[in-house]
Enzyme design. Sequence first.
Site, PDB file in Angstrom:
ATOM      1  N   ASP A   1       0.873  -1.180   0.000  1.00 55.60           N
ATOM      2  CA  ASP A   1       0.000   0.000   0.000  1.00 55.60           C
ATOM      3  C   ASP A   1       0.907   1.226   0.000  1.00 55.60           C
ATOM      4  O   ASP A   1       2.118   1.115   0.183  1.00 55.60           O
ATOM      5  CB  ASP A   1      -0.888  -0.014   1.262  1.00 55.60           C
TER       6      ASP A   1
ATOM      7  N   TYR B   1      -0.750   8.439  -2.566  1.00 54.48           N
ATOM      8  CA  TYR B   1      -0.775   8.100  -3.996  1.00 54.48           C
ATOM      9  C   TYR B   1      -1.934   8.810  -4.712  1.00 54.48           C
ATOM     10  O   TYR B   1      -1.862   9.060  -5.914  1.00 54.48           O
ATOM     11  CB  TYR B   1      -0.979   6.582  -4.174  1.00 54.48           C
ATOM     12  N   GLY B   2      -2.991   9.084  -3.946  1.00 54.86           N
ATOM     13  CA  GLY B   2      -4.240   9.584  -4.538  1.00 54.86           C
ATOM     14  C   GLY B   2      -4.104  10.781  -5.467  1.00 54.86           C
ATOM     15  O   GLY B   2      -4.722  10.812  -6.530  1.00 54.86           O
TER      16      GLY B   2
ATOM     17  N   CYS C   1      -4.371  -1.530  -1.869  1.00 52.41           N
ATOM     18  CA  CYS C   1      -4.523  -0.097  -2.112  1.00 52.41           C
ATOM     19  C   CYS C   1      -5.414   0.035  -3.333  1.00 52.41           C
ATOM     20  O   CYS C   1      -5.081  -0.497  -4.402  1.00 52.41           O
ATOM     21  CB  CYS C   1      -3.135   0.495  -2.385  1.00 52.41           C
ATOM     22  N   ASN C   2      -6.539   0.737  -3.184  1.00 53.29           N
ATOM     23  CA  ASN C   2      -7.440   0.892  -4.329  1.00 53.29           C
ATOM     24  C   ASN C   2      -6.787   1.698  -5.436  1.00 53.29           C
ATOM     25  O   ASN C   2      -6.980   1.416  -6.622  1.00 53.29           O
ATOM     26  CB  ASN C   2      -8.720   1.612  -3.895  1.00 53.29           C
ATOM     27  N   THR C   3      -6.013   2.712  -5.045  1.00 53.87           N
ATOM     28  CA  THR C   3      -5.398   3.584  -6.038  1.00 53.87           C
ATOM     29  C   THR C   3      -4.382   2.807  -6.875  1.00 53.87           C
ATOM     30  O   THR C   3      -4.387   2.888  -8.114  1.00 53.87           O
ATOM     31  CB  THR C   3      -4.708   4.780  -5.328  1.00 53.87           C
TER      32      THR C   3
ATOM     33  N   GLU D   1      -2.431   9.318   7.927  1.00 55.98           N
ATOM     34  CA  GLU D   1      -1.004   9.002   8.060  1.00 55.98           C
ATOM     35  C   GLU D   1      -0.368   9.829   9.184  1.00 55.98           C
ATOM     36  O   GLU D   1       0.621   9.405   9.781  1.00 55.98           O
ATOM     37  CB  GLU D   1      -0.265   9.263   6.740  1.00 55.98           C
TER      38      GLU D   1
ATOM     39  N   CYS E   1     -11.008   3.130  -0.187  1.00 55.22           N
ATOM     40  CA  CYS E   1      -9.586   3.380   0.053  1.00 55.22           C
ATOM     41  C   CYS E   1      -9.257   2.630   1.327  1.00 55.22           C
ATOM     42  O   CYS E   1     -10.009   2.707   2.312  1.00 55.22           O
ATOM     43  CB  CYS E   1      -9.342   4.878   0.227  1.00 55.22           C
TER      44      CYS E   1
HETATM   45  N1  DGL Z   1      -4.756   3.145   0.715  1.00 54.80           N
HETATM   46  C1  DGL Z   1      -4.750   3.830  -0.562  1.00 54.80           C
HETATM   47  C2  DGL Z   1      -6.002   3.446  -1.336  1.00 54.80           C
HETATM   48  O1  DGL Z   1      -6.616   2.435  -1.019  1.00 54.80           O
HETATM   49  C3  DGL Z   1      -4.509   5.279  -0.295  1.00 54.80           C
HETATM   50  C4  DGL Z   1      -4.106   6.036  -1.469  1.00 54.80           C
HETATM   51  C5  DGL Z   1      -3.246   7.226  -1.162  1.00 54.80           C
HETATM   52  O2  DGL Z   1      -2.119   7.023  -0.751  1.00 54.80           O
HETATM   53  O3  DGL Z   1      -3.709   8.337  -1.451  1.00 54.80           O
HETATM   54  O4  DGL Z   1      -6.391   4.077  -2.291  1.00 54.80           O
END
Ligand code: DGL
Length: 274
Positions: free
Chosen positions: A12, A44-45, A75-77, A154, A186
């Site tokens: 992630d 990451y978003g 991680c969805n992103t 975070e 997310c």
């Molecule tokens: N846990 C990531 C997700 O599921 C977070 C993405 C991020 O870092 O913005 O999308």
Amino acid sequence: MPSDSRPIGIFDSGIGGLTVMNTMRQALPRERLLYFGDTLHVPYGPRTLEEVRAFSIAIAEALLGKGCKLIVIACNTASAAALAELRQRWPEVPFVGMEPAVKPAVEQTHTGVVGVIATVATFQSELYASVVDRFAAGVKVLHQPCPGLVKQIEAGEFDTPATEALLRGWLEPMLAQGIDALVLGCTHYPIIRPLIERILGRGVRIIDPAPAVARQVARLLRERGLEAPPHAMDGSIIWTSGNPEGFQKMMVRMGMPPVAVGQAVWTDGSLSLV
Ligand code: DGL
């Protein structure tokens, strides 16, 4: 008799995927889990899908270098940006990704209105468009990006006035439009589930896809004869590309045991897990 003692890799952008790791730990107690949180690059978003894809390829390469038999993109992103590419590059490796759980939300709604919260990049992806296309017929799906929320989480701001104010700004308009199900799109968001529940009240069901992902991993391991032997010892390892002590503190705040966290290092676009 199953006998594959190689580990499962999980990654992630930071601490979010630990919510998936926890669920997997309960569902698959014999499996050895290797986790990488890319804290150096979190969030990451707001990044481009190309950039997240490049990180994901390098991370998969490093986890495969550690002998992983299966990789979970927790991680969805990163799943939205890279799942298809990773499967193409390593066709022999099973990859399990996260996608917003629109299907169960649509199945459970009575009001015909469901909400999804996720990162900007996730909503921009083809993966998300295809999920809505496939599963949301006849139901109104409200998409709400939450810029800044991963950063709050975070920073350990799980239940502070600032995080609550941000969330209210996104969730109250969805409530006003009649949602009775909210998809956590997310993997960071389950960490602040108590706060989300408090804002939404009892009438809204919260949907976290982690248990479904753990079941999918279990199924794949079974079907492909990859399950760990009956008495395998857990030797899970966790790395961060950020500060290991800070990462460990967050894990403890999430109710996890204070296991050691290793330092991972990025050099010229490639990742080393030492
Ligand atoms: N846990 C990531 C997700 O599921 C977070 C993405 C991020 O870092 O913005 O999308």
